[in-house]
Design an enzyme around this catalytic site. Structure first.
Site, PDB file in Angstrom:
ATOM      1  N   ASP A  20       0.836  -1.210   0.000  1.00 49.27           N
ATOM      2  CA  ASP A  20       0.000   0.000   0.000  1.00 49.27           C
ATOM      3  C   ASP A  20       0.870   1.259   0.000  1.00 49.27           C
ATOM      4  OD1 ASP A  20      -1.887  -1.775   2.479  1.00 49.27           O
ATOM      5  OD2 ASP A  20      -2.256  -1.658   0.305  1.00 49.27           O
ATOM      6  N   LYS A 222      20.255   7.330   5.501  1.00 48.12           N
ATOM      7  CA  LYS A 222      20.116   5.887   5.258  1.00 48.12           C
ATOM      8  C   LYS A 222      21.491   5.242   5.218  1.00 48.12           C
ATOM      9  CE  LYS A 222      18.174   7.132   1.463  1.00 48.12           C
ATOM     10  NZ  LYS A 222      17.646   7.171   0.086  1.00 48.12           N
ATOM     11  N   ASP A 247      18.304   2.641  -5.190  1.00 46.58           N
ATOM     12  CA  ASP A 247      19.309   2.246  -6.195  1.00 46.58           C
ATOM     13  C   ASP A 247      20.647   1.850  -5.560  1.00 46.58           C
ATOM     14  OD1 ASP A 247      21.407   4.864  -6.867  1.00 46.58           O
ATOM     15  OD2 ASP A 247      19.625   5.184  -5.649  1.00 46.58           O
TER      16      ASP A 247
HETATM   17  O1  LIG Z   1      26.409  11.889  -2.375  1.00 48.32           O
HETATM   18  C1  LIG Z   1      25.239  11.958  -1.909  1.00 48.32           C
HETATM   19  O2  LIG Z   1      24.911  12.736  -0.993  1.00 48.32           O
HETATM   20  C2  LIG Z   1      24.249  10.923  -2.432  1.00 48.32           C
HETATM   21  O3  LIG Z   1      24.735  10.305  -3.570  1.00 48.32           O
HETATM   22  C3  LIG Z   1      22.895  11.427  -2.828  1.00 48.32           C
HETATM   23  O4  LIG Z   1      22.540  12.465  -2.099  1.00 48.32           O
HETATM   24  C4  LIG Z   1      21.925  10.256  -2.731  1.00 48.32           C
HETATM   25  O5  LIG Z   1      20.593  10.704  -2.664  1.00 48.32           O
HETATM   26  P1  LIG Z   1      19.419   9.578  -2.665  1.00 48.32           P
HETATM   27  O6  LIG Z   1      19.827   8.552  -3.699  1.00 48.32           O
HETATM   28  O7  LIG Z   1      19.377   9.000  -1.262  1.00 48.32           O
HETATM   29  O8  LIG Z   1      18.174  10.330  -3.065  1.00 48.32           O
HETATM   30 MG   LIG Z   2      19.628   6.937  -4.728  1.00 49.71          MG
END
Ligand SMILES: O=C(O)[C@H](O)[C@H](O)COP(=O)(O)O
Ligand SMILES: [Mg+2]
Length: 301
Positions: A20, A222, A247
């Site tokens: 959901d 994260k 990703d």
């Molecule tokens: O270098 C960075 O900060 C990260 O590659 C980038 O900000 C990743 O962003 P996300 O894929 O979590 O949207």
């Molecule tokens: Mg990303």
């Protein structure tokens, strides 16, 4: 557990029927910079028309949630601040609520407006390094970098204008043992997904400070606990019907696993199919798809 590869229209429909709510990473899933990936707008509309909830969870600290709303709208996706969780927001929540950062101290920010805006929104005083954008430092300048006893923390995020002067100031504040300033990264992604590949990410930009200080920073984004707590304390969702989409195995998929969520890895960003299937790879997604934009084909099921 084997990775379930989604390749057919029936796979897409069966996958969507399981959930959901979708927690969507941004860079490398929805877009590269300001280039929205193929099929994303159609998929977002399709999912919302079927009552699915979309929440955006990004390690990209360069924008505040308010400015992310503007970016989303500019790119054709409606979004509200309450549905956006960025590492800059998680950093502000952590400094305010967990560290209870003192009002008489300031944060030196090596990063962009996303950090200073979110810290300011919770009443934390910042010194932005933006004043040193493009400021070339000479050897004669070395003596001009002074201590600042008001600095209680240094926060480092993605800074496309990173330079030696900023590093020298951050080092000076963090290397003062009496000052005991907190050393915080918004996230430590090693690379940044771009239209034509990858570039050095926030975690790589912070290495000069980590190496020279021999200090391990606190990391907010994260897959770390500050971002998990920030999300789950603000957003209540049934974990059995929620999927984290990303990703990167080491940030997005690990974040989902840490939150006891099933996960979908897309191959439009940093992680490759070979990396995901490597026997030595400890982090495995539940599902894998070439692109999140492929899911709109479920309407043909
Ligand atoms: O270098 C960075 O900060 C990260 O590659 C980038 O900000 C990743 O962003 P996300 O894929 O979590 O949207
Ligand atoms: Mg990303």
């Amino acid at each position: 557990m084997a990775i379930q590869r989604l390749t057919t229209v029936e796979d897409y429909k069966g996958f969507l029927d399981r959930f959901d709510t979708f927690l969507l990473d941004c860079d490398g899933v929805l877009w590269h910079g300001s280039h929205v990936l193929e099929g994303i707008l159609e998929t977002v509309s399709f999912l919302r028309s079927h009552g699915k909830r979309l929440v955006f969870v990004t390690n990209n600290s360069t924008l505040s949630r308010a400015n992310y709303v503007k970016k989303f709208e500019r790119l054709g996706i409606m979004a509200e601040e309450k549905d956006i969780f960025s590492s800059s927001f998680a950093t502000a929540v952590y400094l305010k609520n967990i560290l209870q950062f003192p009002e008489d101290k300031r944060v030196y920010v090596v990063g962009e407006s996303g950090i200073t805006d979110e810290l300011g929104a919770v009443g934390i005083n910042c010194v932005s390094s933006a004043d040193d954008n493009g400021v070339l430092m000479t050897h004669a300048d070395m003596g001009t970098v002074e201590q600042d006893p008001t600095i209680g923390a240094v926060v480092c995020g993605f800074d496309i204008n990173l330079n030696y002067r900023k590093l020298a100031k951050a080092f000076t504040y963090l290397n003062n043992k009496e000052q005991n300033a907190h050393f915080i990264l918004t996230n430590d992604d090693s690379t940044f997904p771009a239209p034509n590949g990858v570039f050095p990410g926030t975690g790589s930009l912070a290495q000069p400070l980590i190496h020279s200080l021999k200090r391990t920073p606190l990391i907010m984004g994260k897959p770390n606990k500050p971002m998990l707590d920030c999300f789950f304390s603000n957003y209540h969702t049934d974990p059995t019907r929620t999927c984290m989409v990303g990703d990167r195995l080491d940030t997005d998929i690990a974040f989902g696993a840490n939150g006891n969520l099933e996960t979908l890895l897309v191959l439009t960003g940093v992680t490759t199919e070979e990396e995901a299937f490597a026997p030595s790879q400890p982090i495995k997604p539940t599902f894998m798809i070439q692109s999140f934009g492929d899911l709109v084909k479920a309407k043909d099921a």
